[in-house]
Design a protein around this motif. Structure first.
Motif, mmCIF file in Angstrom:
data_model
loop_
_atom_site.group_PDB
_atom_site.id
_atom_site.type_symbol
_atom_site.label_atom_id
_atom_site.label_comp_id
_atom_site.label_asym_id
_atom_site.label_seq_id
_atom_site.Cartn_x
_atom_site.Cartn_y
_atom_site.Cartn_z
ATOM 1 N N LEU A 97 -2.432 -11.477 4.368
ATOM 2 C CA LEU A 97 -2.382 -10.077 3.952
ATOM 3 C C LEU A 97 -1.184 -9.338 4.544
ATOM 4 O O LEU A 97 -0.685 -8.374 3.949
ATOM 5 C CB LEU A 97 -3.666 -9.354 4.361
ATOM 6 C CG LEU A 97 -4.881 -9.555 3.459
ATOM 7 C CD1 LEU A 97 -6.104 -8.890 4.063
ATOM 8 C CD2 LEU A 97 -4.598 -8.987 2.065
ATOM 9 N N VAL A 157 1.828 -9.134 2.300
ATOM 10 C CA VAL A 157 1.490 -8.365 1.097
ATOM 11 C C VAL A 157 1.557 -6.872 1.390
ATOM 12 O O VAL A 157 2.149 -6.090 0.634
ATOM 13 C CB VAL A 157 0.078 -8.752 0.583
ATOM 14 C CG1 VAL A 157 -0.317 -7.858 -0.591
ATOM 15 C CG2 VAL A 157 0.045 -10.210 0.171
ATOM 16 N N VAL A 158 0.954 -6.460 2.507
ATOM 17 C CA VAL A 158 0.979 -5.043 2.891
ATOM 18 C C VAL A 158 2.420 -4.597 3.144
ATOM 19 O O VAL A 158 2.840 -3.514 2.719
ATOM 20 C CB VAL A 158 0.111 -4.809 4.148
ATOM 21 C CG1 VAL A 158 0.269 -3.369 4.644
ATOM 22 C CG2 VAL A 158 -1.357 -5.095 3.836
ATOM 23 N N LEU A 206 4.321 -4.197 -0.234
ATOM 24 C CA LEU A 206 3.932 -3.018 -1.007
ATOM 25 C C LEU A 206 4.444 -1.733 -0.362
ATOM 26 O O LEU A 206 4.846 -0.792 -1.054
ATOM 27 C CB LEU A 206 2.410 -2.967 -1.156
ATOM 28 C CG LEU A 206 1.823 -3.985 -2.137
ATOM 29 C CD1 LEU A 206 0.301 -3.989 -2.053
ATOM 30 C CD2 LEU A 206 2.274 -3.684 -3.561
ATOM 31 N N ASP A 207 4.433 -1.676 0.964
ATOM 32 C CA ASP A 207 4.925 -0.479 1.634
ATOM 33 C C ASP A 207 6.426 -0.319 1.413
ATOM 34 O O ASP A 207 6.914 0.792 1.177
ATOM 35 C CB ASP A 207 4.608 -0.545 3.132
ATOM 36 C CG ASP A 207 4.801 0.806 3.809
ATOM 37 O OD1 ASP A 207 4.062 1.747 3.460
ATOM 38 O OD2 ASP A 207 5.694 0.925 4.675
ATOM 39 N N PHE A 229 -2.385 5.056 1.775
ATOM 40 C CA PHE A 229 -2.270 3.618 2.005
ATOM 41 C C PHE A 229 -2.292 3.311 3.507
ATOM 42 O O PHE A 229 -3.054 2.461 3.975
ATOM 43 C CB PHE A 229 -0.969 3.112 1.374
ATOM 44 C CG PHE A 229 -0.748 1.632 1.520
ATOM 45 C CD1 PHE A 229 -1.650 0.722 1.004
ATOM 46 C CD2 PHE A 229 0.386 1.144 2.162
ATOM 47 C CE1 PHE A 229 -1.442 -0.649 1.116
ATOM 48 C CE2 PHE A 229 0.610 -0.217 2.285
ATOM 49 C CZ PHE A 229 -0.305 -1.117 1.764
ATOM 50 N N VAL A 271 -5.429 1.471 5.616
ATOM 51 C CA VAL A 271 -5.196 0.206 6.315
ATOM 52 C C VAL A 271 -5.456 0.352 7.812
ATOM 53 O O VAL A 271 -6.091 -0.519 8.421
ATOM 54 C CB VAL A 271 -3.753 -0.292 6.060
ATOM 55 C CG1 VAL A 271 -3.425 -1.479 6.977
ATOM 56 C CG2 VAL A 271 -3.583 -0.710 4.602
ATOM 57 N N SER A 273 -6.929 -1.219 -0.793
ATOM 58 C CA SER A 273 -5.813 -0.303 -0.553
ATOM 59 C C SER A 273 -4.548 -0.807 -1.241
ATOM 60 O O SER A 273 -3.814 -0.025 -1.859
ATOM 61 C CB SER A 273 -5.559 -0.157 0.949
ATOM 62 O OG SER A 273 -6.719 0.301 1.621
ATOM 63 N N CYS A 274 -4.294 -2.099 -1.131
ATOM 64 C CA CYS A 274 -3.121 -2.688 -1.792
ATOM 65 C C CYS A 274 -3.211 -2.522 -3.304
ATOM 66 O O CYS A 274 -2.221 -2.181 -3.967
ATOM 67 C CB CYS A 274 -3.013 -4.172 -1.426
ATOM 68 S SG CYS A 274 -2.562 -4.491 0.302
#
Length: 341
Positions: free
Chosen positions: A137, A140-141, A144-145, A278, A282, A309-310
């Motif tokens: 994860l 991925v986080v 996206l950020d 977001f 998280v 959230s993602c």
């Protein structure tokens, strides 16, 4: 000795529209702390930023320890760090003590705090549980950020380019040459910064006949309480040459204007899951779910909340891109109309 009031803070420092997390869960506390800090101390915005960084570091340490009491403590520290982060800008606007370098420090510390706390949370949970999903994860986080920042800058730059070309066409001027990407991006970020500070957008230009050229999106930005039709009517009444590149979106989603007006009555922007939500989901909501696992062993909700959230952030970013795509179609139609006229 200064004597700022809560009304002063609200009038001078509140954004006309903001994330719902900030409006409901941060500003009520931050504003009162700003009044006390501004009236009773000589603390500077940069010192408050540093304090937010210290709390953020404490949050990361708590997350790294992993067990549920530390996760709860980390979530609370992260939220308090964000409260301080909101205070520094308010103090700067209220007392006029902000600086260009301070803005840079604030931005960089924000990113360091989030990435540090997010990685500490996910790596800490992997170390505690051995579940490799926590490690998967993390990128991925991070992706996206970073994507939301890149997308926001590029969307702003594209909108600025469309406005520049439409204004030139409406005024009968030659179309500008291929724009310098750095200059266009600087203008877009400057405009976005002005909106966040609650300032008005640049004045509309005028065409050769003296009639002002008005973009509906700028009218809506300056007057958040107006809906789309009211913005059109107000611009037309002034004898302005009205340009609207969001007609396609408005036609497809007629309910959006009503939702927007309802939310803006409370200063809440329609972008309901932005970067702020977001980060808070998280680093605050997800670790707080450890309370559930403490009450019901095996009820680990950290991963589901982070995944949700993602998904929510990706969905809203996709919506922004879709709205931009519709705007480019309206842009092409407006350019053809102006060229024919």
């Amino acid at each position: 000795m200064t004597s700022f009031t809560l009304a002063d803070v609200r009038e001078r420092t509140y954004k006309r529209r903001d994330a719902w997390w900030t409006v409901f869960l941060v500003d009520p506390l931050a504003a009162r702390l700003v009044v006390w800090t501004a009236n009773r101390t000589s603390v500077t915005p940069n010192q408050i930023t540093a304090g937010a960084g210290v709390l953020g570091a404490g949050s990361a340490v708590c997350f790294a320890l992993g067990t549920w009491p530390w996760l709860v403590a980390g979530a609370l520290l992260f939220h308090l760090s964000f409260v301080l982060d909101c205070m520094d800008g308010k103090i700067a606007r209220l007392k006029g003590t902000g600086s260009v370098f301070g803005s840079w420090v604030d931005f960089v510390f924000d990113r360091i705090r989030f990435f540090g706390c997010m990685l500490a949370l996910l790596i800490g949970q992997w170390a505690l549980t051995g579940d490799v999903l926590f490690l998967l994860l993390a990128p991925v986080v991070t992706f996206l950020d970073l994507l939301r920042y890149l997308n926001g800058a590029q969307v702003g730059k594209t909108r600025q380019t469309m406005r520049t070309r439409l204004r030139a066409a409406a005024e009968g001027r030659a179309q500008p040459a291929e724009e310098d990407p750095e200059n266009t991006e600087t203008e877009a970020r400057s405009e976005a910064g002005a909106e966040q500070r609650g300032e008005q957008a640049p004045d509309a230009g005028t065409d050769d006949a003296g009639a002002p050229v008005v973009f509906v999106e700028e009218v809506l930005r300056e007057n958040p309480a107006l809906d789309h039709e009211q913005a059109h009517a107000r611009s037309a009444e002034s004898g302005a040459r009205v340009i609207d590149v969001h007609q396609g979106f408005t036609r497809k989603f007629g309910w959006y204007g009503r939702l927007r007006s309802t939310l803006l009555r409370s200063r809440v922007r329609p972008h309901l899951f932005s970067g702020i939500e977001f980060e808070m989901f998280v680093c605050v909501v997800a670790p707080l779910t450890a309370l559930a696992s403490a009450a019901v062993p095996g009820a680990d909700l950290v991963v589901p909340v982070v995944v949700l959230s993602c998904a929510a952030l990706a969905a809203f970013e996709a919506l922004i891109v879709y709205k931009l795509w519709l705007a480019t179609r309206d842009f092409a139609a407006e350019m053809s109309r102006l060229g024919a006229g």
